[in-house]
Design a protein around this motif. Structure first.
Motif, PDB file in Angstrom:
ATOM      1  N   ALA A 199      98.953 -60.122 -25.729  1.00  0.00           N
ATOM      2  CA  ALA A 199      98.665 -61.260 -26.544  1.00  0.00           C
ATOM      3  C   ALA A 199      98.224 -62.466 -25.626  1.00  0.00           C
ATOM      4  O   ALA A 199      97.128 -63.096 -26.248  1.00  0.00           O
ATOM      5  N   ARG A 200      98.637 -62.673 -24.561  1.00  0.00           N
ATOM      6  CA  ARG A 200      98.169 -64.065 -23.630  1.00  0.00           C
ATOM      7  C   ARG A 200      96.899 -63.756 -23.174  1.00  0.00           C
ATOM      8  O   ARG A 200      95.970 -64.694 -23.234  1.00  0.00           O
ATOM      9  N   ALA A 201      96.672 -62.263 -22.846  1.00  0.00           N
ATOM     10  CA  ALA A 201      95.246 -62.010 -22.014  1.00  0.00           C
ATOM     11  C   ALA A 201      94.341 -62.054 -23.348  1.00  0.00           C
ATOM     12  O   ALA A 201      93.084 -62.263 -23.156  1.00  0.00           O
ATOM     13  N   ALA A 202      94.511 -61.525 -24.600  1.00  0.00           N
ATOM     14  CA  ALA A 202      93.543 -61.430 -25.564  1.00  0.00           C
ATOM     15  C   ALA A 202      93.089 -62.947 -26.336  1.00  0.00           C
ATOM     16  O   ALA A 202      91.980 -62.800 -26.535  1.00  0.00           O
ATOM     17  N   GLY A 203      94.223 -63.669 -26.086  1.00  0.00           N
ATOM     18  CA  GLY A 203      93.833 -65.012 -26.707  1.00  0.00           C
ATOM     19  C   GLY A 203      93.489 -64.791 -28.187  1.00  0.00           C
ATOM     20  O   GLY A 203      94.393 -64.147 -29.115  1.00  0.00           O
ATOM     21  N   ASP A 204      92.350 -65.190 -28.743  1.00  0.00           N
ATOM     22  CA  ASP A 204      92.104 -65.356 -29.992  1.00  0.00           C
ATOM     23  C   ASP A 204      91.448 -63.715 -30.415  1.00  0.00           C
ATOM     24  O   ASP A 204      91.256 -63.564 -31.576  1.00  0.00           O
ATOM     25  N   MET A 205      91.181 -63.003 -29.461  1.00  0.00           N
ATOM     26  CA  MET A 205      90.664 -61.482 -29.831  1.00  0.00           C
ATOM     27  C   MET A 205      91.969 -60.776 -30.157  1.00  0.00           C
ATOM     28  O   MET A 205      92.993 -60.912 -30.415  1.00  0.00           O
ATOM     29  N   ASP A 206      91.356 -59.635 -31.057  1.00  0.00           N
ATOM     30  CA  ASP A 206      92.116 -58.677 -31.527  1.00  0.00           C
ATOM     31  C   ASP A 206      92.652 -57.919 -30.135  1.00  0.00           C
ATOM     32  O   ASP A 206      92.111 -57.360 -29.419  1.00  0.00           O
ATOM     33  N   PRO A 207      94.167 -57.818 -30.125  1.00  0.00           N
ATOM     34  CA  PRO A 207      94.482 -57.023 -28.828  1.00  0.00           C
ATOM     35  C   PRO A 207      94.049 -55.803 -28.506  1.00  0.00           C
ATOM     36  O   PRO A 207      93.699 -55.403 -27.427  1.00  0.00           O
ATOM     37  N   ALA A 208      93.776 -54.975 -29.508  1.00  0.00           N
ATOM     38  CA  ALA A 208      93.251 -53.580 -29.362  1.00  0.00           C
ATOM     39  C   ALA A 208      91.875 -53.789 -28.851  1.00  0.00           C
ATOM     40  O   ALA A 208      91.317 -52.973 -27.828  1.00  0.00           O
ATOM     41  N   GLU A 209      90.867 -54.759 -29.547  1.00  0.00           N
ATOM     42  CA  GLU A 209      89.527 -54.734 -28.841  1.00  0.00           C
ATOM     43  C   GLU A 209      89.593 -55.412 -27.635  1.00  0.00           C
ATOM     44  O   GLU A 209      88.771 -54.939 -26.961  1.00  0.00           O
ATOM     45  N   TYR A 210      90.622 -56.267 -27.182  1.00  0.00           N
ATOM     46  CA  TYR A 210      90.339 -56.779 -25.825  1.00  0.00           C
ATOM     47  C   TYR A 210      90.819 -55.575 -24.950  1.00  0.00           C
ATOM     48  O   TYR A 210      90.289 -55.571 -24.036  1.00  0.00           O
ATOM     49  N   LEU A 211      91.887 -54.837 -25.057  1.00  0.00           N
ATOM     50  CA  LEU A 211      92.339 -53.829 -24.189  1.00  0.00           C
ATOM     51  C   LEU A 211      91.183 -52.889 -23.891  1.00  0.00           C
ATOM     52  O   LEU A 211      90.856 -52.629 -22.725  1.00  0.00           O
ATOM     53  N   ARG A 212      90.342 -52.443 -25.024  1.00  0.00           N
ATOM     54  CA  ARG A 212      89.065 -51.712 -24.801  1.00  0.00           C
ATOM     55  C   ARG A 212      87.919 -52.377 -24.182  1.00  0.00           C
ATOM     56  O   ARG A 212      87.400 -51.888 -23.248  1.00  0.00           O
ATOM     57  N   THR A 213      87.951 -53.642 -24.333  1.00  0.00           N
ATOM     58  CA  THR A 213      86.909 -54.333 -23.442  1.00  0.00           C
ATOM     59  C   THR A 213      87.241 -54.327 -22.027  1.00  0.00           C
ATOM     60  O   THR A 213      86.420 -54.312 -21.078  1.00  0.00           O
ATOM     61  N   LEU A 214      88.516 -54.688 -21.903  1.00  0.00           N
ATOM     62  CA  LEU A 214      89.169 -54.684 -20.534  1.00  0.00           C
ATOM     63  C   LEU A 214      88.755 -53.234 -19.848  1.00  0.00           C
ATOM     64  O   LEU A 214      88.454 -53.269 -18.666  1.00  0.00           O
ATOM     65  N   ALA A 215      89.007 -52.270 -20.414  1.00  0.00           N
ATOM     66  CA  ALA A 215      88.976 -50.877 -20.093  1.00  0.00           C
ATOM     67  C   ALA A 215      87.436 -50.493 -19.629  1.00  0.00           C
ATOM     68  O   ALA A 215      87.107 -50.230 -18.568  1.00  0.00           O
ATOM     69  N   GLY A 216      86.423 -51.334 -20.722  1.00  0.00           N
ATOM     70  CA  GLY A 216      85.094 -51.140 -20.039  1.00  0.00           C
ATOM     71  C   GLY A 216      84.562 -51.944 -19.085  1.00  0.00           C
ATOM     72  O   GLY A 216      83.920 -51.335 -18.103  1.00  0.00           O
ATOM     73  N   LEU A 217      85.310 -53.134 -18.723  1.00  0.00           N
ATOM     74  CA  LEU A 217      84.754 -53.937 -17.664  1.00  0.00           C
ATOM     75  C   LEU A 217      85.377 -53.250 -16.393  1.00  0.00           C
ATOM     76  O   LEU A 217      84.918 -53.315 -15.260  1.00  0.00           O
ATOM     77  N   VAL A 218      86.588 -52.642 -16.246  1.00  0.00           N
ATOM     78  CA  VAL A 218      87.142 -51.918 -15.101  1.00  0.00           C
ATOM     79  C   VAL A 218      86.069 -50.898 -14.925  1.00  0.00           C
ATOM     80  O   VAL A 218      85.751 -50.504 -13.563  1.00  0.00           O
ATOM     81  N   ARG A 219      85.639 -49.825 -15.868  1.00  0.00           N
ATOM     82  CA  ARG A 219      84.641 -48.764 -15.489  1.00  0.00           C
ATOM     83  C   ARG A 219      83.299 -49.318 -14.680  1.00  0.00           C
ATOM     84  O   ARG A 219      82.915 -48.823 -13.942  1.00  0.00           O
ATOM     85  N   ILE A 220      82.882 -50.606 -15.535  1.00  0.00           N
ATOM     86  CA  ILE A 220      81.700 -51.001 -15.010  1.00  0.00           C
ATOM     87  C   ILE A 220      81.925 -51.681 -13.632  1.00  0.00           C
ATOM     88  O   ILE A 220      81.105 -51.402 -12.450  1.00  0.00           O
ATOM     89  N   MET A 221      82.871 -52.327 -13.067  1.00  0.00           N
ATOM     90  CA  MET A 221      83.208 -52.766 -11.681  1.00  0.00           C
ATOM     91  C   MET A 221      83.563 -51.633 -10.864  1.00  0.00           C
ATOM     92  O   MET A 221      83.257 -51.559  -9.917  1.00  0.00           O
ATOM     93  N   ASP A 222      84.020 -50.457 -11.316  1.00  0.00           N
ATOM     94  CA  ASP A 222      84.266 -49.470 -10.658  1.00  0.00           C
ATOM     95  C   ASP A 222      82.803 -48.675 -10.092  1.00  0.00           C
ATOM     96  O   ASP A 222      83.107 -48.147  -8.965  1.00  0.00           O
ATOM     97  N   ARG A 223      82.010 -48.832 -10.570  1.00  0.00           N
ATOM     98  CA  ARG A 223      80.620 -48.391 -10.137  1.00  0.00           C
ATOM     99  C   ARG A 223      79.892 -49.270  -9.156  1.00  0.00           C
ATOM    100  O   ARG A 223      78.949 -48.668  -8.378  1.00  0.00           O
ATOM    101  N   GLU A 224      80.467 -50.310  -8.886  1.00  0.00           N
ATOM    102  CA  GLU A 224      79.831 -51.317  -7.763  1.00  0.00           C
ATOM    103  C   GLU A 224      80.613 -50.525  -6.380  1.00  0.00           C
ATOM    104  O   GLU A 224      81.412 -50.037  -6.361  1.00  0.00           O
ATOM    105  N   ILE A 225      79.757 -51.126  -5.163  1.00  0.00           N
ATOM    106  CA  ILE A 225      80.192 -51.108  -3.866  1.00  0.00           C
ATOM    107  C   ILE A 225      81.336 -51.706  -3.744  1.00  0.00           C
ATOM    108  O   ILE A 225      81.288 -53.145  -4.243  1.00  0.00           O
ATOM    109  N   VAL A 226      82.377 -51.336  -3.094  1.00  0.00           N
ATOM    110  CA  VAL A 226      83.645 -52.180  -2.638  1.00  0.00           C
ATOM    111  C   VAL A 226      83.168 -53.575  -2.007  1.00  0.00           C
ATOM    112  O   VAL A 226      82.505 -53.173  -0.878  1.00  0.00           O
ATOM    113  N   ARG A 227      83.640 -54.592  -2.232  1.00  0.00           N
ATOM    114  CA  ARG A 227      83.219 -55.785  -1.471  1.00  0.00           C
ATOM    115  C   ARG A 227      83.952 -56.100  -0.342  1.00  0.00           C
ATOM    116  O   ARG A 227      85.168 -55.906  -0.506  1.00  0.00           O
ATOM    117  N   GLU A 228      83.289 -56.607   0.686  1.00  0.00           N
ATOM    118  CA  GLU A 228      83.782 -56.723   2.227  1.00  0.00           C
ATOM    119  C   GLU A 228      84.753 -58.273   1.859  1.00  0.00           C
ATOM    120  O   GLU A 228      84.461 -58.957   0.998  1.00  0.00           O
TER     121      GLU A 228
END
Length: 222
Positions: free
Chosen positions: A94-123
């Protein structure tokens, strides 16, 4: 009755421990930082942490973590609310989602993790180590710092005393001290070493730890 059965069929442990609550912790800290903490960077640090530990990566890869978030999103969406889930998960979601629907926020967060996982690890020079990340990369050195603050005295004496107190079952502690000290020398090769986090953990201090562990192992275990 259907809602009760669905909640009971959900693996509660997934929402109480593991990647879902960990990533929600990072999301909450970013959400409530007033813009001072970047969620993208926190996820990059999470990915760096998991990829840098072969046990963590083997046990739960970043790809698997994003899948766990997707499952959490599906579970919340199926039930229509956070009711029935573990209290800590409900609060974090609830705190992370704020005004967003919690299910929608969790799905958005999952997508963000996948996007970042494609990057080269930062030094670390590009993306400095955060406090929470430091505690998980160097837990033995952090614990030693607490002992030094309480007891004082020379670094070598403190390490030697700890090993002797655990002897002959000191291998795990010895390996933890030596491994983390050597890792710090490699990741932070300058004269200051980890001084920014631990005042005594300069390059010379880290070498003292390694030498003290090696001396104990040669004297007591060879």
């Amino acid at each position: 009755m259907r809602e009760v059965r669905d909640v009971q069929a959900t693996p509660v442990s997934l929402f109480s421990d593991g990647p879902v609550p960990r990533l929600l912790d990072l999301a909450v800290s970013a959400q409530e930082s007033g813009g001072e903490i970047s969620l993208d960077d926190e996820i990059r640090r999470y990915i760096r942490l998991v990829r840098g530990d072969w046990v963590a990566d083997w046990n739960c890869s970043v790809h698997a973590a994003s899948g766990a978030l997707e499952f959490a999103a599906d579970s919340v969406e199926r039930l229509g609310s956070l009711d029935g889930f573990p209290p800590e998960f409900r609060e974090k979601a609830a705190r992370a989602a704020g005004d967003m629907d919690p299910a929608e926020y969790l799905r958005t967060l999952a997508g963000l993790v996948r996007i970042m996982d494609r990057e080269i690890v930062r030094e670390y020079t590009e993306l400095p180590m955060a406090g929470w990340e430091f505690l998980r990369v160097f837990p033995y050195l952090f614990g030693l710092d607490a002992i030094l603050m309480d007891e004082g005295g020379p670094l070598a004496d403190s390490v030697r005393e700890r090993l002797e107190n655990e002897h002959p079952y000191c291998q795990e502690l010895a390996a933890g001290y030596a491994t983390e000290a050597q890792r710090a020398l490699v990741l932070f090769p300058g004269v200051d070493g980890l001084r920014a986090r631990l005042s005594w953990a300069t390059r010379d201090g880290l070498r003292v730890i390694i030498d003290t562990v090696n001396d104990h192992m040669q004297r007591e275990h060879s």
